[in-house]
Motif scaffolding. Structure first.
Motif, PDB file in Angstrom:
ATOM      1  N   ALA A 182      12.969  48.382  21.792  1.00  0.00           N
ATOM      2  CA  ALA A 182      13.437  48.535  23.172  1.00  0.00           C
ATOM      3  C   ALA A 182      14.438  49.685  23.275  1.00  0.00           C
ATOM      4  O   ALA A 182      14.391  50.486  24.216  1.00  0.00           O
ATOM      5  CB  ALA A 182      14.065  47.231  23.657  1.00  0.00           C
ATOM      6  N   LEU A 183      15.339  49.769  22.296  1.00  0.00           N
ATOM      7  CA  LEU A 183      16.334  50.851  22.316  1.00  0.00           C
ATOM      8  C   LEU A 183      15.640  52.206  22.148  1.00  0.00           C
ATOM      9  O   LEU A 183      15.971  53.173  22.835  1.00  0.00           O
ATOM     10  CB  LEU A 183      17.366  50.640  21.205  1.00  0.00           C
ATOM     11  CG  LEU A 183      18.353  49.485  21.436  1.00  0.00           C
ATOM     12  CD1 LEU A 183      19.209  49.257  20.204  1.00  0.00           C
ATOM     13  CD2 LEU A 183      19.238  49.752  22.661  1.00  0.00           C
ATOM     14  N   ASP A 184      14.640  52.241  21.248  1.00  0.00           N
ATOM     15  CA  ASP A 184      13.895  53.485  21.042  1.00  0.00           C
ATOM     16  C   ASP A 184      13.159  53.907  22.311  1.00  0.00           C
ATOM     17  O   ASP A 184      12.968  55.092  22.558  1.00  0.00           O
ATOM     18  CB  ASP A 184      12.890  53.326  19.889  1.00  0.00           C
ATOM     19  CG  ASP A 184      13.599  53.287  18.539  1.00  0.00           C
ATOM     20  OD1 ASP A 184      14.802  53.611  18.511  1.00  0.00           O
ATOM     21  OD2 ASP A 184      12.956  52.912  17.547  1.00  0.00           O
ATOM     22  N   ALA A 185      12.722  52.920  23.086  1.00  0.00           N
ATOM     23  CA  ALA A 185      12.009  53.224  24.331  1.00  0.00           C
ATOM     24  C   ALA A 185      12.980  53.619  25.446  1.00  0.00           C
ATOM     25  O   ALA A 185      12.576  53.822  26.590  1.00  0.00           O
ATOM     26  CB  ALA A 185      11.168  52.018  24.756  1.00  0.00           C
ATOM     27  N   GLY A 186      14.274  53.708  25.120  1.00  0.00           N
ATOM     28  CA  GLY A 186      15.268  54.132  26.102  1.00  0.00           C
ATOM     29  C   GLY A 186      15.650  53.047  27.088  1.00  0.00           C
ATOM     30  O   GLY A 186      16.170  53.325  28.167  1.00  0.00           O
ATOM     31  N   LEU A 187      15.414  51.775  26.715  1.00  0.00           N
ATOM     32  CA  LEU A 187      15.738  50.683  27.634  1.00  0.00           C
ATOM     33  C   LEU A 187      17.122  50.128  27.329  1.00  0.00           C
ATOM     34  O   LEU A 187      17.612  50.237  26.202  1.00  0.00           O
ATOM     35  CB  LEU A 187      14.707  49.559  27.490  1.00  0.00           C
ATOM     36  CG  LEU A 187      13.252  49.953  27.754  1.00  0.00           C
ATOM     37  CD1 LEU A 187      12.328  48.792  27.437  1.00  0.00           C
ATOM     38  CD2 LEU A 187      13.090  50.374  29.214  1.00  0.00           C
ATOM     39  N   ALA A 225      10.476  50.967  35.470  1.00  0.00           N
ATOM     40  CA  ALA A 225       9.380  49.997  35.391  1.00  0.00           C
ATOM     41  C   ALA A 225       8.276  50.479  34.461  1.00  0.00           C
ATOM     42  O   ALA A 225       7.723  49.696  33.681  1.00  0.00           O
ATOM     43  CB  ALA A 225       8.823  49.710  36.780  1.00  0.00           C
ATOM     44  N   THR A 226       7.966  51.780  34.487  1.00  0.00           N
ATOM     45  CA  THR A 226       6.892  52.297  33.623  1.00  0.00           C
ATOM     46  C   THR A 226       7.293  52.149  32.144  1.00  0.00           C
ATOM     47  O   THR A 226       6.468  51.767  31.319  1.00  0.00           O
ATOM     48  CB  THR A 226       6.612  53.783  33.936  1.00  0.00           C
ATOM     49  OG1 THR A 226       7.868  54.462  34.041  1.00  0.00           O
ATOM     50  CG2 THR A 226       5.837  53.944  35.221  1.00  0.00           C
ATOM     51  N   ASP A 227       8.560  52.442  31.837  1.00  0.00           N
ATOM     52  CA  ASP A 227       9.031  52.306  30.455  1.00  0.00           C
ATOM     53  C   ASP A 227       9.019  50.831  30.017  1.00  0.00           C
ATOM     54  O   ASP A 227       8.620  50.500  28.908  1.00  0.00           O
ATOM     55  CB  ASP A 227      10.461  52.851  30.308  1.00  0.00           C
ATOM     56  CG  ASP A 227      10.516  54.351  30.554  1.00  0.00           C
ATOM     57  OD1 ASP A 227       9.443  54.982  30.525  1.00  0.00           O
ATOM     58  OD2 ASP A 227      11.624  54.870  30.778  1.00  0.00           O
ATOM     59  N   ALA A 287      12.962  42.535  32.081  1.00  0.00           N
ATOM     60  CA  ALA A 287      12.076  41.545  31.475  1.00  0.00           C
ATOM     61  C   ALA A 287      12.794  40.853  30.337  1.00  0.00           C
ATOM     62  O   ALA A 287      13.666  41.428  29.690  1.00  0.00           O
ATOM     63  CB  ALA A 287      10.800  42.206  30.974  1.00  0.00           C
ATOM     64  N   THR A 288      12.440  39.599  30.108  1.00  0.00           N
ATOM     65  CA  THR A 288      12.983  38.840  28.991  1.00  0.00           C
ATOM     66  C   THR A 288      11.844  38.537  28.026  1.00  0.00           C
ATOM     67  O   THR A 288      10.787  38.082  28.444  1.00  0.00           O
ATOM     68  CB  THR A 288      13.631  37.541  29.492  1.00  0.00           C
ATOM     69  OG1 THR A 288      14.671  37.890  30.409  1.00  0.00           O
ATOM     70  CG2 THR A 288      14.227  36.756  28.345  1.00  0.00           C
ATOM     71  N   VAL A 289      12.079  38.856  26.763  1.00  0.00           N
ATOM     72  CA  VAL A 289      11.040  38.670  25.743  1.00  0.00           C
ATOM     73  C   VAL A 289      11.647  37.947  24.541  1.00  0.00           C
ATOM     74  O   VAL A 289      12.854  37.987  24.350  1.00  0.00           O
ATOM     75  CB  VAL A 289      10.467  40.025  25.264  1.00  0.00           C
ATOM     76  CG1 VAL A 289       9.808  40.770  26.403  1.00  0.00           C
ATOM     77  CG2 VAL A 289      11.548  40.878  24.630  1.00  0.00           C
ATOM     78  N   PRO A 290      10.799  37.287  23.731  1.00  0.00           N
ATOM     79  CA  PRO A 290      11.303  36.704  22.493  1.00  0.00           C
ATOM     80  C   PRO A 290      11.907  37.806  21.626  1.00  0.00           C
ATOM     81  O   PRO A 290      11.424  38.935  21.631  1.00  0.00           O
ATOM     82  CB  PRO A 290      10.049  36.129  21.834  1.00  0.00           C
ATOM     83  CG  PRO A 290       9.096  35.917  22.955  1.00  0.00           C
ATOM     84  CD  PRO A 290       9.366  37.027  23.918  1.00  0.00           C
ATOM     85  N   GLY A 291      12.959  37.440  20.903  1.00  0.00           N
ATOM     86  CA  GLY A 291      13.757  38.480  20.250  1.00  0.00           C
ATOM     87  C   GLY A 291      13.333  38.850  18.849  1.00  0.00           C
ATOM     88  O   GLY A 291      12.148  38.924  18.548  1.00  0.00           O
ATOM     89  N   GLY A 292      14.308  39.079  18.018  1.00  0.00           N
ATOM     90  CA  GLY A 292      14.055  39.597  16.680  1.00  0.00           C
ATOM     91  C   GLY A 292      14.518  41.028  16.627  1.00  0.00           C
ATOM     92  O   GLY A 292      14.520  41.715  17.649  1.00  0.00           O
ATOM     93  N   LEU A 342       6.442  46.291  27.119  1.00  0.00           N
ATOM     94  CA  LEU A 342       5.958  44.909  27.180  1.00  0.00           C
ATOM     95  C   LEU A 342       4.521  44.768  26.696  1.00  0.00           C
ATOM     96  O   LEU A 342       4.099  43.652  26.348  1.00  0.00           O
ATOM     97  CB  LEU A 342       6.047  44.376  28.622  1.00  0.00           C
ATOM     98  CG  LEU A 342       7.450  44.178  29.175  1.00  0.00           C
ATOM     99  CD1 LEU A 342       7.377  43.653  30.607  1.00  0.00           C
ATOM    100  CD2 LEU A 342       8.246  43.207  28.304  1.00  0.00           C
ATOM    101  N   ALA A 343       3.763  45.880  26.677  1.00  0.00           N
ATOM    102  CA  ALA A 343       2.342  45.812  26.318  1.00  0.00           C
ATOM    103  C   ALA A 343       2.178  45.092  24.976  1.00  0.00           C
ATOM    104  O   ALA A 343       2.802  45.469  23.984  1.00  0.00           O
ATOM    105  CB  ALA A 343       1.770  47.218  26.243  1.00  0.00           C
TER     106      ALA A 343
END
Lengths: 297, 119
Positions: free
Chosen positions: A263-268, A227-229, A251-256, A234-235
């Protein structure tokens, strides 16, 4: 070429804006999806485009001309309505006979084949047919008419999964052999998403999304992880949906491509969002933003 | 049937590549047409066409006017080479990452791989 083009097209019934300032351009020789919740304005839009109701405002070109009372355009257009009414004494065979006379490209052999495949009892009066059999009449007419522009408005009501799949298969096969413009309005988004080349999503009479399905693959993405990641990622981003389970979040966010890389860099973990899920997110987000607007007034 | 984490036409192109690598489509042999693929996979013919187009651009398939698409000469070898060079990033890196999390050293891992291969 463009099969359908509208600008500022609107249809109001009293206070209700069934179709509200719609600008769309649908290319010819494609299968377009017209998606929206109940009451979103899909049927009214198709009735406008086929000259069955008159616009309150705006302009439209269908097959290059104004469709209203234009026999030239309408003879090239086939509109399969969700709740088509037939005279009580009619049998399916009578409907097919009339359709054979009405559509210049009618293929009787193909119609006979479809009647067989959908097991349509053509000599029974229509009053005695089931909801699914009524839908099958519409499908046979819509396919065998081979009209350059064909509208299917929720064509599968009462059809079981086998018959629906058969409809999709026949539509694809016949479209491949006889390319034409098809507009398919549907609730079964996941079932048809691979058939569609382009989609328009209507919500409360307005266009919420108008895009090629290929582009939509990247339109949104779902990320999950600690959740913290997730929250750090998401910020500053627009969030379509966020759910938390203990220390995990999704979470679902607009893409691109940027969002995916970040997201991958953040380890998600990153997964794509289906057209059905995107549709639900967009229409829900639209409804809640409207609710906030009302609340602040 | 198709990998749904990728755009449909990319997944389709990869599936055909797999078919070329495993010999389903031999060198110089025809691959299914756009319409056959669309009907079989239940996808829009334009999407199927885009997937085949990707392979034509990459030189994997060649178009023969009026006949159809064929596996290009040398395509199986070229594909194998391309997949080999992507192998480390695609498979070994994630394997090492997971192993590291579990406290498995690269040497342990090499031993495990050998043992698994000998089974």
């Amino acid at each position: 070429m463009t099969a359908i083009a509208t600008t500022g097209l609107s249809k109001h019934f009293g206070d209700v804006r069934a179709v509200d300032d719609v600008d769309i351009a649908l290319a010819e020789l494609r299968i377009h999806g017209l998606l929206g919740r109940n009451g979103a304005g899909k049927t009214t839009l198709m009735q406008l485009l086929t000259g069955q109701v008159f616009a309150t405002r705006g302009t439209m070109r269908v097959l290059g001309a104004e469709p209203v009372e234009n026999a030239d355009v309408l003879s090239q257009t086939c509109f399969i309505q969700e709740s088509q009414k037939y005279p009580d004494t009619f049998r399916a065979i009578d409907v097919l006979r009339i359709a054979a006379g009405a559509y210049p490209n009618w293929d009787q052999e193909y119609a006979d084949q479809l009647v067989e495949e959908f097991r349509l009892p053509v000599k029974r009066t229509i009053k005695k047919l089931s909801r699914g059999q009524l839908s099958a009449i519409g499908i046979v007419v819509g396919l065998a008419s081979r009209a350059p522009l064909t509208f299917f408005d929720e064509p599968y009501l009462g059809l079981d999964a086998v018959a629906r799949r058969m409809f999709y298969d026949r539509l694809l096969a016949d479209f491949a052999e006889h390319p034409r413009t098809v507009v398919l309005s549907t609730h079964h988004i996941d079932e048809v998403s691979n058939l569609l080349e382009h989609v328009v999503i209507l919500d409360e009479g307005q266009v919420l999304l108008d895009a090629d399905t290929d582009e939509l693959q990247d339109a949104a993405l779902t990320v999950s992880g600690r959740a913290t990641d997730v929250d750090a990622f998401l910020a500053g981003r627009e969030v379509l949906e966020r759910t938390v389970l203990g220390t995990l979040a999704t979470a679902t966010v607009p893409g691109g491509p940027d969002a995916k890389r970040a997201a991958l860099d953040a380890g998600l973990d990153v997964s794509p969002v289906s057209l059905q899920a995107l549709f639900v997110h967009l229409t829900t987000a639209n409804a809640s933003s409207r609710a906030t607007d009302v609340a602040t007034v | 049937m198709l990998d749904d984490s990728k755009p449909l036409f990319v997944a389709l192109a990869e599936q055909i590549e797999d078919g070329i690598l495993d010999g389903t489509y031999a060198e110089d042999a025809p691959v299914p047409s756009t319409n056959e693929l669309a009907a079989f996979l239940r996808i829009n013919p334009a999407t199927a066409g885009k997937g085949l187009g990707l392979l034509v651009d990459a030189g994997v398939l060649v178009k023969r006017r009026g006949i159809g698409m064929f596996v290009a000469p040398g395509a199986p070898a070229a594909l194998r080479e391309r997949r080999r060079s992507a192998f480390a990033a695609q498979f070994i890196a994630p394997l090492l990452r997971e192993a590291d999390q579990l406290g498995i050293t690269p040497d342990d891992l090499a031993g495990m791989i050998r043992k698994e291969a000998d089974r």
